[in-house]
Design an enzyme around this catalytic site. Structure first.
Site, PDB file in Angstrom:
ATOM      1  N   ASP A   8     -32.005  23.311   6.598  1.00 47.56           N
ATOM      2  CA  ASP A   8     -30.752  23.818   7.160  1.00 47.56           C
ATOM      3  C   ASP A   8     -29.788  22.697   7.532  1.00 47.56           C
ATOM      4  OD1 ASP A   8     -31.901  22.725   9.429  1.00 47.56           O
ATOM      5  OD2 ASP A   8     -32.073  24.625  10.521  1.00 47.56           O
ATOM      6  N   HIS A  41     -31.934  20.945  11.772  1.00 48.35           N
ATOM      7  CA  HIS A  41     -33.195  20.599  12.423  1.00 48.35           C
ATOM      8  C   HIS A  41     -33.922  19.518  11.635  1.00 48.35           C
ATOM      9  CE1 HIS A  41     -32.334  24.678  14.020  1.00 48.35           C
ATOM     10  NE2 HIS A  41     -32.747  24.114  15.125  1.00 48.35           N
ATOM     11  N   SER A  60     -35.304  24.451  20.132  1.00 43.92           N
ATOM     12  CA  SER A  60     -35.879  24.499  18.786  1.00 43.92           C
ATOM     13  C   SER A  60     -36.523  23.181  18.374  1.00 43.92           C
ATOM     14  CB  SER A  60     -34.799  24.878  17.767  1.00 43.92           C
ATOM     15  OG  SER A  60     -33.713  23.971  17.838  1.00 43.92           O
TER      16      SER A  60
END
Length: 345
Positions: A247, A250, A82
């Protein structure tokens, strides 16, 4: 046991097919699993799939302007998880791929074609699929590939020897095909806000050990590494609201820009775009030649530290050049052939 020795053992196990070497004692596995599940639920919000901006396209439109000599574009590919995909931001120009492509175009004064095959949630065992996707579908071999991987290996307790083995194999395939390879090693997971103690301490220890072992494996296959450990460490820890995304896991747009600034100089050096005098070690910046394992251990603890192969043999095995390059500012940019945002599976 020193981090250099642990990294050497993990890398040796990866190379020779040894079993897993635990990064945390068996006595704490139950606690780790329970706290990891709580942290993962907090971070993921109950879901594993997230949209990431689609940034593939051509960057450096200035060098495509009418009246300028046509320049063959550099081909840049991002692989990994990610972090490589750019999860956590909303615009394509904020992703690490776009930032690196636009920065590379500015330094090379050539357009750059970006392709990103990174997958949120991917572990190192997904690199085989990603490399096959790149080498099997490209008419031309990429000039340079950037891999960012490792965080999910730690959180999912993949044996580090297996993790390094998959990464080393991916680097070997790409280098054999003719591409330069730069690996952003496992970030410091001990700075993630939702992760409680003692999991944060164990996560930091595990991620730094894996980063050092990754460095040894990558260097042995002819790639270069840049440490993301401390980059996602003190700077993120001191300014979490700025450098972490919504979040709290990240990076934010500014966080990705900080990471891209650290990686860009190594991309340029790998492609021969850096001045020759800057390739010599600078003693004032504590750069120099070290045994690979020691260089790997040092790099795992300091943001933006580059390690590249140097002498193949020495009194303590292969040696590497450790450099602390000056970061280059990168600006947000959109591809000149924009594509609509797409969901990542």
């Amino acid at each position: 046991m020193s981090r250099a020795r642990v990294a050497r053992r993990i890398a040796a196990g990866a190379a020779y097919g040894g079993g897993g070497i635990g990064l945390a004692g068996a006595a704490v596995v139950g606690l780790l699993l329970a706290e990891a599940q709580l942290a993962r639920r907090h971070v993921n919000g109950g879901g594993e799939h997230h949209r990431v901006p689609h940034a593939d396209g051509r960057y450096g439109r200035t060098y495509d302007a009418p009246g300028t000599p046509a320049a063959e574009p550099l081909r840049l590919v991002l692989l990994g998880d990610s972090t490589a995909a750019g999860q956590g931001v909303h615009r394509s120009g904020q992703t690490p791929g776009a930032l690196l492509a636009s920065g590379l175009a500015a330094v090379a004064e050539r357009p750059v074609e970006l392709r990103n095959v990174a997958l949120p949630g991917a572990r190192s065992d997904d690199l085989d699929r990603q490399v096959a996707l790149i080498l099997g579908s490209c008419d031309q071999v990429p000039d340079i590939c950037v891999i960012m991987i490792g965080a999910n290996d730690v959180t999912h307790r993949m044996p580090p020897t297996r993790s390094v083995r998959h990464l080393s194999a991916a680097v070997r395939r790409l280098r054999t095909a003719g591409a330069e390879v730069v690996v952003g090693t496992c970030p410091d997971l001990g700075t993630i806000e939702p992760v409680p103690q003692p999991l944060r301490w164990l996560a930091r220890r595990a991620s730094r050990q894996l980063a050092a072992a990754q460095t040894i494996g990558v260097i042995e296959q002819g790639g270069r590494t840049v440490s993301l450990g401390d980059l996602l460490g003190p700077e993120f820890e001191e300014r979490p609201r700025e450098l972490f995304g919504p979040d709290h896991y990240h990076p934010s747009a500014e966080g990705y820009a900080t990471a891209a600034m650290a990686v860009l100089p190594t991309l340029c050096a790998a492609l021969g775009l850096w001045p020759a005098e800057e390739e010599r070690p600078d003693v004032s910046r504590r750069e120099g030649f070290l045994p690979v394992a020691r260089a790997a251990a040092e790099a795992a603890s300091e943001a933006g530290t580059e390690v590249t192969a140097a002498m193949p043999t020495g009194p303590r095995g292969p040696w590497a050049l450790l450099k602390r390059r000056r970061r280059r500012r990168v600006e947000e940019a959109e591809p000149s052939r924009p594509a609509p945002d797409q969901a990542s599976a």
